[in-house]
Design a protein around this motif. Structure first.
Motif, PDB file in Angstrom:
ATOM      1  N   GLY A 152       0.793  -1.219   0.000  1.00 55.57           N
ATOM      2  CA  GLY A 152       0.000   0.000   0.000  1.00 55.57           C
ATOM      3  C   GLY A 152       0.824   1.268   0.000  1.00 55.57           C
ATOM      4  N   ALA A 176      -1.467   9.345  -6.357  1.00 58.18           N
ATOM      5  CA  ALA A 176      -2.403   8.572  -5.541  1.00 58.18           C
ATOM      6  C   ALA A 176      -3.555   8.017  -6.381  1.00 58.18           C
ATOM      7  CB  ALA A 176      -2.947   9.437  -4.406  1.00 58.18           C
ATOM      8  N   LEU A 177      -4.059   8.828  -7.318  1.00 58.62           N
ATOM      9  CA  LEU A 177      -5.137   8.373  -8.185  1.00 58.62           C
ATOM     10  C   LEU A 177      -4.659   7.246  -9.095  1.00 58.62           C
ATOM     11  CD1 LEU A 177      -8.001   8.665  -9.232  1.00 58.62           C
ATOM     12  CD2 LEU A 177      -7.204  10.491 -10.759  1.00 58.62           C
ATOM     13  N   ARG A 179      -2.299   5.138  -8.496  1.00 57.52           N
ATOM     14  CA  ARG A 179      -2.136   3.929  -7.703  1.00 57.52           C
ATOM     15  C   ARG A 179      -3.477   3.224  -7.504  1.00 57.52           C
ATOM     16  NH1 ARG A 179      -2.941   1.558  -3.312  1.00 57.52           N
ATOM     17  NH2 ARG A 179      -1.434   0.112  -2.384  1.00 57.52           N
ATOM     18  N   ARG A 180      -4.535   3.977  -7.280  1.00 57.85           N
ATOM     19  CA  ARG A 180      -5.855   3.359  -7.124  1.00 57.85           C
ATOM     20  C   ARG A 180      -6.281   2.652  -8.409  1.00 57.85           C
ATOM     21  NH1 ARG A 180      -6.940   8.167  -4.190  1.00 57.85           N
ATOM     22  NH2 ARG A 180      -8.082   9.119  -5.921  1.00 57.85           N
ATOM     23  N   ARG A 181      -5.914   3.207  -9.568  1.00 58.50           N
ATOM     24  CA  ARG A 181      -6.244   2.572 -10.849  1.00 58.50           C
ATOM     25  C   ARG A 181      -5.499   1.246 -11.010  1.00 58.50           C
ATOM     26  NH1 ARG A 181      -9.574   5.917 -10.525  1.00 58.50           N
ATOM     27  NH2 ARG A 181     -10.045   7.637 -11.955  1.00 58.50           N
ATOM     28  N   VAL A 183      -4.831  -0.926  -8.678  1.00 58.98           N
ATOM     29  CA  VAL A 183      -5.295  -1.925  -7.723  1.00 58.98           C
ATOM     30  C   VAL A 183      -6.475  -2.672  -8.333  1.00 58.98           C
ATOM     31  CG1 VAL A 183      -6.331  -2.298  -5.453  1.00 58.98           C
ATOM     32  CG2 VAL A 183      -4.505  -0.610  -5.729  1.00 58.98           C
ATOM     33  N   SER A 185      -9.954  -4.530  -9.005  1.00 60.16           N
ATOM     34  CA  SER A 185     -11.281  -4.324  -8.445  1.00 60.16           C
ATOM     35  C   SER A 185     -12.264  -5.219  -9.194  1.00 60.16           C
ATOM     36  CB  SER A 185     -11.702  -2.854  -8.587  1.00 60.16           C
ATOM     37  OG  SER A 185     -11.861  -2.513  -9.955  1.00 60.16           O
TER      38      SER A 185
END
Length: 365
Positions: A152, A176-177, A179-181, A183, A185
């Protein structure tokens, strides 16, 4: 449009070609002798467009143009984008690429640490955008990326100290954005296509790069009697002091009878001149990634390297040729005072996880 790839280096484009090849053929193939320079005739998978976000340094641009031509010969569409072409190039590039990105079923990237790539990943918002993301190798940073993703952590390169400068603070939301992409889902799958030993987080698919395209497209190479030495950009990235590095290169050359030094594309002219003068090695500036240069030949029966990606990729590209790959550790006293605290451990991990048939060399004294 089915698949869209963004590349910024020759190695990234090589690994996109390997990824495209692996999607159609079985994951593990034997070495296939091929006529030198013969174009591959393997069936293609889904349509693939590669966008080259061109760097500014001449060596990278030259290698990328050669790689782009190889990709076109494989039936892949390549779009050259002067993404760093001066004032206004960033917004102009984003405007041109946004529609392609939003229409893609899968996006392939080579450098999740790239600010350009991070910005592009932020252009789509769920539920829109690609259903799949693939990360291909761009050197050993893939190992740090997968480990950091599992922990993380922020997207910070291993050789950076992670400073919170005004620029870093400004770009932090973009990173940060992105990095979320990256991950996985329920809406989006994430794949890592790699020749490196990685521990991916839960939900990330790891596909092994066996360099099947390289072996089918080139070689087998003619072997010379001597040894070749592979250069590294650890001096240029601020990790290693130039004096100890040049001394180690000379010691390795003398001990193993090396005659040629294959320069990394980022190595500086002054350092290379110093190596040539002080060691007597012939400096070779490859026009393609080393995996292709080695596979085409001629190449030494022994290839010497410091910790780098090639200790993982060359055994695959040169499988069955009889070439021995040997790696020399980086001594702690070679590191610069300002090197990242993670540098020594990371470099040790690169060589320590190399293929079992890679020889370990003692550190020159």
């Amino acid at each position: 449009m089915a698949d869209l790839a963004f590349v910024e280096s020759p190695v990234q484009l090589l690994n996109v070609l390997e990824w495209s090849h692996a999607r159609v053929l079985p994951a593990v193939l034997p070495a296939v002798p091929a006529q030198r320079g013969a174009s591959g005739t393997a069936p293609r998978g889904p349509a693939l467009t590669v966008v080259v976000l061109s760097p500014t340094d001449p060596m990278s641009r030259g290698q990328l143009r050669r790689m782009a031509q190889l990709a076109r010969e494989e039936g892949i569409e390549v779009c050259w984008q002067e993404a760093r072409g001066g004032r206004g190039s960033l917004p102009r590039t984003v405007r041109r690429l946004a529609p392609l990105l939003r229409a893609a079923d899968r996006v392939v990237i080579g450098d999740p640490y790239s600010r350009y790539v991070q910005l592009l990943l932020g252009l789509f918002a769920p539920p829109l955008g690609p259903r799949e993301l693939t990360v291909v190798d761009d050197g050993t940073a893939t190992m740090e990326f997968t480990a950091g993703l599992a922990r993380g952590e922020r997207l910070v390169r291993w050789h950076r100290r992670g400073s919170r400068s005004p620029r870093e603070l400004l770009l932090a939301p973009v990173s940060a954005l992105a990095r979320r992409r990256l991950v996985p889902s329920g809406r989006r799958g994430v794949e890592v296509f790699t020749a490196l030993p990685v521990r991916a987080p839960e939900g990330v698919t790891v596909t092994r790069n066996q360099f099947a395209w390289t072996r089918a497209r080139f070689g087998p190479p003619r072997l010379t009697r001597g040894a070749d030495l592979v250069g590294t950009s650890l001096v240029e990235t601020g990790v290693v002091d130039p004096g100890p590095y040049v001394a180690a290169v000379g010691a390795l050359a003398r001990a193993h009878g090396a005659t040629r030094y294959f320069a990394h594309r980022r190595e500086g002219v002054e350092k290379l001149h110093r190596i040539a003068v002080e060691t007597g090695l012939e400096i070779v500036r490859p026009d393609l990634p080393l995996e292709l240069i080695a596979r085409r030949g001629p190449i030494g029966r022994t290839v010497l390297s410091f910790p780098s990606t090639v200790v993982h990729t060359l055994p695959l590209a040169l499988a069955g040729t009889g070439v021995t790959i040997a790696v020399c550790e980086i001594a702690p006293q070679w590191l610069r005072a300002g090197a990242s605290p993670r540098a020594q451990g990371f470099l040790a991990g690169v060589s320590g996880t190399a293929a079992r048939d890679v020889h370990r060399l003692p550190i020159p004294v």
